[in-house]
Write an enzyme that holds these catalytic residues in place. Sequence first.
Site, PDB file in Angstrom:
ATOM      1  N   GLU A   1      12.165  -0.001   0.903  1.00 54.15           N
ATOM      2  CA  GLU A   1      12.405  -1.415   0.660  1.00 54.15           C
ATOM      3  C   GLU A   1      13.881  -1.581   0.318  1.00 54.15           C
ATOM      4  O   GLU A   1      14.376  -0.930  -0.602  1.00 54.15           O
ATOM      5  CB  GLU A   1      11.575  -1.927  -0.515  1.00 54.15           C
ATOM      6  CG  GLU A   1      10.135  -2.208  -0.217  1.00 54.15           C
ATOM      7  CD  GLU A   1       9.439  -2.884  -1.390  1.00 54.15           C
ATOM      8  OE1 GLU A   1       8.615  -3.775  -1.155  1.00 54.15           O
ATOM      9  OE2 GLU A   1       9.707  -2.505  -2.542  1.00 54.15           O
TER      10      GLU A   1
ATOM     11  N   GLU B   1      -2.679  -4.539  -3.206  1.00 54.03           N
ATOM     12  CA  GLU B   1      -1.573  -3.734  -2.697  1.00 54.03           C
ATOM     13  C   GLU B   1      -1.190  -2.739  -3.781  1.00 54.03           C
ATOM     14  O   GLU B   1      -0.993  -3.126  -4.936  1.00 54.03           O
ATOM     15  CB  GLU B   1      -0.381  -4.625  -2.353  1.00 54.03           C
ATOM     16  CG  GLU B   1       0.837  -3.877  -1.832  1.00 54.03           C
ATOM     17  CD  GLU B   1       2.015  -4.797  -1.529  1.00 54.03           C
ATOM     18  OE1 GLU B   1       2.965  -4.336  -0.876  1.00 54.03           O
ATOM     19  OE2 GLU B   1       1.985  -5.976  -1.963  1.00 54.03           O
TER      20      GLU B   1
END
Length: 265
Positions: free
Chosen positions: A247, A161
Site C-alpha cells: 500500500e 477485511e
Amino acid sequence: MQPTGMFAHRFRVVLATAALALAAVIVQASPAQAAKTCNSGGSYDMGKYWISNNLWGAGSGSGWQCIWNNSQSGNNISWGTNYSWSGSGNSVKSYDAAILGWHWGWRRTGTGLPVQLSANKNVNTGFTYNVRHSGGAMNVSYDMWLHPMSNPGGGTTPSDEVMIWTYRAGGAGPAGTLQATVNVAGTSWDLYRGRIGGSTGWNVYSFVRKANTSSATFNARDFLNHLVGRGWMSSSKYLTSVQAGTEVFTGSGQLDVTNFYANVG
C-alpha cells in the site's frame, strides 16, 4: 595488411573463439525481461495467482505505478512493482499485489478458496521481498477478505477485511484504533479495529508488526483464529481471498518480491 597462410588460419580461429566468448558474456548479462505494465488495472496471471496494478486510490493524488512478473515455480512466484505518488499523505493511492482467490470476482482456479473458518484449515504462506522507498508513507502487507457466503459474486461486498502489515515506513498507519498488542505466529503485533464504509461497508482488522521484516512465514489461520477467539468474527465466515503487496500513500520506491506463496489445505 591482411595475414596470410598458416598465420591467417590461426588468426581466424582466435577471432572466432573471441567472438563466441563475447557472445556468451552478452547472453549472460542480458536475461529475458519480465512483462511489465503501467496501466491502471493491468494484470498478469501466474499459476493460481494473478498480480494486479491496483491503483484504486489514485484520485487522491497524482503519480504512477507499474508491475512486472518475474518467475513462477510451482506455487511460488516472484514479481515486482515501482511507483511515485504525491498528494494526500493520509490516503492510500494503490495496493499492487499478488492475489489468491476472490477480488471482486473470481479469476483463477485451483486456489483452495473459499474455505470456512470452522474447517480450521491451514493457510500456510511465505513472503520475501526487498524494499526501496523514500519521501512518504507506505506498507508491505497481506490483505484477506471474508464473506458470509461461500461463493460471493463480483459485486458482493465483503463482511470483513484482515490485514497483516509486515513492513511500514513514513508513519503509515491502519484504519481504526489500536486495541491491544498481541503475540501471533511467534511475533508481537499491534492490533487495530475499525470499519470502512459505514453500515454498507465492512469490518477491518489490522495486525501491524512491531518490528519491520523483509521475510515472513506463518499460518494465516492463526490470525483469523485470534479474531474468532476475541468474539470479533464468526467461525461461520468464509475466507475468500489472500493477497500480498504494498500500500502506497505517498513517495517513490520499488518492491521486489523474491518469493511469495500461499497454500490452503
